[in-house]
Scaffold this motif. Structure first.
Motif, PDB file in Angstrom:
ATOM      1  N   VAL A   1       0.846  -1.183   0.000  1.00 43.11           N
ATOM      2  CA  VAL A   1       0.000   0.000   0.000  1.00 43.11           C
ATOM      3  C   VAL A   1       0.886   1.238   0.000  1.00 43.11           C
ATOM      4  CG1 VAL A   1      -1.717   1.328   1.267  1.00 43.11           C
ATOM      5  CG2 VAL A   1      -1.871  -1.172   1.177  1.00 43.11           C
TER       6      VAL A   1
ATOM      7  N   THR B   1      -2.817   6.857  -4.912  1.00 43.35           N
ATOM      8  CA  THR B   1      -2.845   5.638  -4.113  1.00 43.35           C
ATOM      9  C   THR B   1      -2.555   4.419  -4.974  1.00 43.35           C
ATOM     10  OG1 THR B   1      -5.208   5.149  -4.405  1.00 43.35           O
ATOM     11  CG2 THR B   1      -4.602   6.679  -2.646  1.00 43.35           C
TER      12      THR B   1
ATOM     13  N   LEU C   1      -4.668  -0.530  -2.953  1.00 39.44           N
ATOM     14  CA  LEU C   1      -5.928  -0.438  -2.236  1.00 39.44           C
ATOM     15  C   LEU C   1      -7.101  -0.644  -3.182  1.00 39.44           C
ATOM     16  CD1 LEU C   1      -5.132   2.748  -0.143  1.00 39.44           C
ATOM     17  CD2 LEU C   1      -5.368   0.446   0.790  1.00 39.44           C
ATOM     18  N   THR C   2      -8.200  -1.113  -2.625  1.00 37.02           N
ATOM     19  CA  THR C   2      -9.450  -1.137  -3.380  1.00 37.02           C
ATOM     20  C   THR C   2     -10.021   0.262  -3.289  1.00 37.02           C
ATOM     21  OG1 THR C   2      -9.776  -3.464  -2.775  1.00 37.02           O
ATOM     22  CG2 THR C   2     -11.665  -2.274  -3.682  1.00 37.02           C
TER      23      THR C   2
ATOM     24  N   ILE D   1     -12.453   2.839  -0.130  1.00 33.86           N
ATOM     25  CA  ILE D   1     -11.744   3.449   0.982  1.00 33.86           C
ATOM     26  C   ILE D   1     -12.141   4.908   1.179  1.00 33.86           C
ATOM     27  CG2 ILE D   1      -9.790   1.906   0.644  1.00 33.86           C
ATOM     28  CD1 ILE D   1      -8.263   4.301  -0.549  1.00 33.86           C
TER      29      ILE D   1
ATOM     30  N   ASP E   1      -7.476   6.559  -9.295  1.00 37.54           N
ATOM     31  CA  ASP E   1      -7.126   6.224  -7.909  1.00 37.54           C
ATOM     32  C   ASP E   1      -6.475   7.406  -7.191  1.00 37.54           C
ATOM     33  OD1 ASP E   1      -8.131   3.738  -8.469  1.00 37.54           O
ATOM     34  OD2 ASP E   1      -6.227   2.676  -8.310  1.00 37.54           O
TER      35      ASP E   1
ATOM     36  N   ALA F   1      -5.476   6.966   4.233  1.00 39.91           N
ATOM     37  CA  ALA F   1      -6.540   6.087   3.770  1.00 39.91           C
ATOM     38  C   ALA F   1      -7.074   5.231   4.904  1.00 39.91           C
ATOM     39  CB  ALA F   1      -6.040   5.191   2.642  1.00 39.91           C
TER      40      ALA F   1
ATOM     41  N   PRO G   1      -9.499   2.062   4.900  1.00 48.00           N
ATOM     42  CA  PRO G   1     -10.309   1.098   4.147  1.00 48.00           C
ATOM     43  C   PRO G   1     -11.593   0.670   4.846  1.00 48.00           C
ATOM     44  CG  PRO G   1      -7.999   0.480   4.092  1.00 48.00           C
ATOM     45  CD  PRO G   1      -8.128   1.579   5.106  1.00 48.00           C
TER      46      PRO G   1
ATOM     47  N   TYR H   1      -3.371   4.009   6.744  1.00 48.09           N
ATOM     48  CA  TYR H   1      -2.225   4.251   5.881  1.00 48.09           C
ATOM     49  C   TYR H   1      -2.014   5.735   5.684  1.00 48.09           C
ATOM     50  CZ  TYR H   1      -3.254  -0.616   4.835  1.00 48.09           C
ATOM     51  OH  TYR H   1      -3.521  -1.956   4.947  1.00 48.09           O
TER      52      TYR H   1
END
Length: 127
Positions: A2, A24, A27-28, A32, A77, A98, A100, A116
């Motif tokens: 990440v 980013t 990450l999804t 997030i 992103d 971030a 999540p 993060y």
């Protein structure tokens, strides 16, 4: 892995504008929540703005409401922080973070909820 990276800082005169970007990876992104925080020397890191994953609900600190705008570009992103009508008191190192698993808008301001953090970008506003 990440990774978050803030960029776009610089030096401007009071009343000017800057646009910060948080890139980013790992990450999804659409799920997030992403927040911006800032820290001046000798002071605690404070909340600036945040945007929730999914519905993109936002929250702003009172000190920046009406001047700053946070937005996200899911295709890239990235999350941007548009800062207008900057004041000397906005001078600080700005960090993006971030979360999540943060979905409660009432907690978006809480830096302890962010998992993060990226490296900061310096913003200096002169009078």
């Amino acid at each position: 892995q990440v990774q978050l990276q803030a960029s776009g800082g610089g030096s401007v005169q009071a009343g000017g504008s800057l646009r910060l970007s948080c890139a980013t990876s790992g990450l999804t992104f659409n799920r997030i929540s992403v927040g911006w925080f800032r820290q001046a020397p000798g002071k605690e890191r404070e909340f600036v703005a945040a945007i929730r994953g999914g519905d993109r609900a936002t929250r702003y600190a009172d000190s920046v409401h009406g001047r700053f705008t946070i937005a996200r570009d899911n295709a890239k992103d990235t999350v941007a922080l548009q800062m207008n009508r900057l004041k000397p008191e906005d001078t600080a190192t700005y960090y993006c973070a971030a979360a999540p698993r943060l979905w409660n808008t009432g907690s978006l301001h809480d830096k302890s909820r962010y998992d993060y953090w990226g490296q900061g970008t310096q913003v200096t506003v002169s009078s």
